[in-house]
Enzyme design. Structure first.
Site, PDB file in Angstrom:
ATOM      1  N   GLY A 288      -9.791 -13.318  -1.999  1.00 19.02           N
ATOM      2  CA  GLY A 288     -10.773 -12.488  -2.688  1.00 19.02           C
ATOM      3  C   GLY A 288     -12.009 -13.294  -3.020  1.00 19.02           C
ATOM      4  N   ARG A 325     -17.418 -13.756 -16.940  1.00 20.81           N
ATOM      5  CA  ARG A 325     -16.582 -14.934 -16.735  1.00 20.81           C
ATOM      6  C   ARG A 325     -16.796 -16.036 -17.784  1.00 20.81           C
ATOM      7  NH1 ARG A 325     -16.925 -17.999 -12.970  1.00 20.81           N
ATOM      8  NH2 ARG A 325     -14.719 -18.511 -12.718  1.00 20.81           N
ATOM      9  N   TYR A 329     -13.433 -16.912 -19.613  1.00 21.68           N
ATOM     10  CA  TYR A 329     -12.752 -18.104 -19.090  1.00 21.68           C
ATOM     11  C   TYR A 329     -13.477 -19.401 -19.423  1.00 21.68           C
ATOM     12  CZ  TYR A 329     -10.898 -14.436 -15.972  1.00 21.68           C
ATOM     13  OH  TYR A 329     -10.340 -13.296 -15.458  1.00 21.68           O
ATOM     14  N   CYS A 356     -24.335  -8.311 -29.033  1.00 24.46           N
ATOM     15  CA  CYS A 356     -24.086  -8.781 -30.399  1.00 24.46           C
ATOM     16  C   CYS A 356     -22.712  -9.425 -30.525  1.00 24.46           C
ATOM     17  CB  CYS A 356     -24.244  -7.619 -31.380  1.00 24.46           C
ATOM     18  SG  CYS A 356     -25.945  -7.069 -31.515  1.00 24.46           S
TER      19      CYS A 356
END
Length: 428
Positions: A288, A325, A329, A356
């Site tokens: 992917g 991301r 992560y 916010c």
């Protein structure tokens, strides 16, 4: 690319032509003027080159490359891989509808995921997909019941959890015994015997996937040995396996990462596969991120620069809802100015969005020479960005453009507030 274009590391089709950052032969500045920001731009040639590396690794083999579409499920991206002859790895009924909409061959569709519903099973059976990757023993029973009620036998492989450390972020590790995915290695033979006994199932293969953004070959080699051991044990128990599905997970270069090239990795794996006498088998893989990650750029406009006591902030119009991301992560994305002209005032900035949340950051401690109105390019944004985008803070999702040479095609219109509100009811 012409000789005065300097490719960025890991991204040969994203480069500077003089001061201007280009995707293939298209200026990101011109695309941003035409389509607005935030804007995702993808290189078609980069995706095809990434696919070609896998195809070289599988040359002469009985193999099927299934794009793991959760990485980026936009229709324009799916069509690129469908036209290139790929199959697809799906994890929901919605993803099945998407790949069928671009003309994918149902026989080349693999349905993975730990929580398939009965409705999704019926949908996939009606479409005639190639295989269900089953992830629990209860799922075997339910799928058999659903298939038998439809007068069918569902083709299945069982996803085995080999308890191999992929040496990646814990949120994207999937092959350890503490992960939710697959059936434990030591229960595999028992699970296969059970599957073979069920009237609505037809066992066709074995599946393994250990994680994502893997940058070393050793976890693959460890998982391969365990899977091949299981193939021998399962077939010794009287259950034939027609294919071996080895999943995906190969990483990309975000920040000097050095994953093996796909062709080199698979030549190394096949050397071991051949040595153990399995080279004649059919192999399925499900890459992917490695097919789309470095193909994508998110262009964003600088709204404000803001000095602070401890940090300088560069506030841009892309946010965690566009690029999740970093927040999810703590991931690194390179950030480049779209124009290299500059202003002679480089500073260290945290690049942040307008959402916010203190977690709404795109990059920390980046040396940038920027002012309000400048454009920045967030690199390696082709995977797990648009597919994970949201409407948090009632923000519209970005537009997407696919570039092929000197041609740019809009593949997703920018969302409007009317789009967001269309299916909502205010009540009394």
């Amino acid at each position: 690319m012409s000789q005065n274009q300097l490719p960025l590391p890991g991204q040969p089709h994203i480069a500077r032509n003089g001061e201007t950052l280009m995707v293939e032969q298209m200026s990101l500045e011109a695309l941003a003027r035409e389509h607005g920001t935030p804007l995702f731009v993808y290189s078609k040639q980069w995706m095809l080159d990434a696919l070609a590396a896998y195809q070289r690794g599988f040359e002469g083999r009985d193999a099927l490359i299934c794009y793991a579409m959760k990485a980026n499920s936009s229709l324009g991206i799916l069509r690129v891989f469908a036209q290139a002859g790929c199959g697809f790895d799906i994890v929901s009924g919605g993803e099945l509808a998407r790949v069928l909409a671009v003309g994918a061959d149902p026989a080349k569709i693999i349905f993975s995921g730990v929580g398939k519903t009965r409705a999704e099973m019926r949908q996939a059976l009606a479409a005639g997909i190639g295989c269900f990757n089953v992830e629990s023993e209860e799922e075997l029973d339910v799928l058999s019941e659903v298939a038998a009620a439809a007068g069918q036998r569902a083709p299945v492989s069982i996803r085995i959890n080999p308890n191999v450390d992929p040496k990646t972020h814990p949120y994207i590790s999937t092959g350890l015994k503490g992960n939710k995915f697959g059936i434990a290695h030591d229960r595999a033979v028992q699970a296969y015997r059970h599957a073979a006994s069920l009237p609505g199932l037809r066992v066709v293969g074995i599946d393994c996937h250990i994680g994502s953004q893997i940058t070393e070959a050793s976890p693959y080699m460890d998982a391969l040995e365990r899977v091949l051991d299981l193939v021998q044990a399962i077939e010794a128990a009287g259950v034939a396996l027609h294919h071996i599905d080895f999943g995906g997970g190969l990483g990309i270069d975000y920040n000097g990462d050095t994953p093996p090239n796909a062709d080199q990795l698979w030549r190394q794996l096949f050397a071991r596969i051949d040595a153990r006498g399995f080279g004649h088998r059919k192999f399925i893989i499900e890459p992917g991120r490695s097919l789309v990650g470095n193909a994508g750029v998110c262009v964003t406009e600088v709204l404000y620069t803001k000095p602070g006591e401890a940090k300088n902030f560069c506030i841009v119009d892309a946010a965690m809802n566009d690029l999740p991301r970093p927040a999810m992560y703590q991931a690194f994305h390179r950030i480049e100015p779209v124009s290299a002209r500059g202003h002679g005032q480089a500073k260290d900035y945290d690049v942040v969005g307008p959402v916010c949340e203190s977690g709404d950051w795109i990059g920390r401690d980046r040396l940038l020479d920027v002012r309000a109105g400048d454009l920045l390019a967030v690199l390696s944004a082709g995977a797990y960005c648009m597919s994970m985008a949201s409407n948090y803070n009632t923000r519209n999702r970005a537009a997407e453009v696919l570039v092929s040479g000197n041609r740019a095609t809009l593949i997703r219109r920018r969302e409007t507030i009317e789009d967001q509100l269309r299916n909502e009811l205010a009540g009394e």
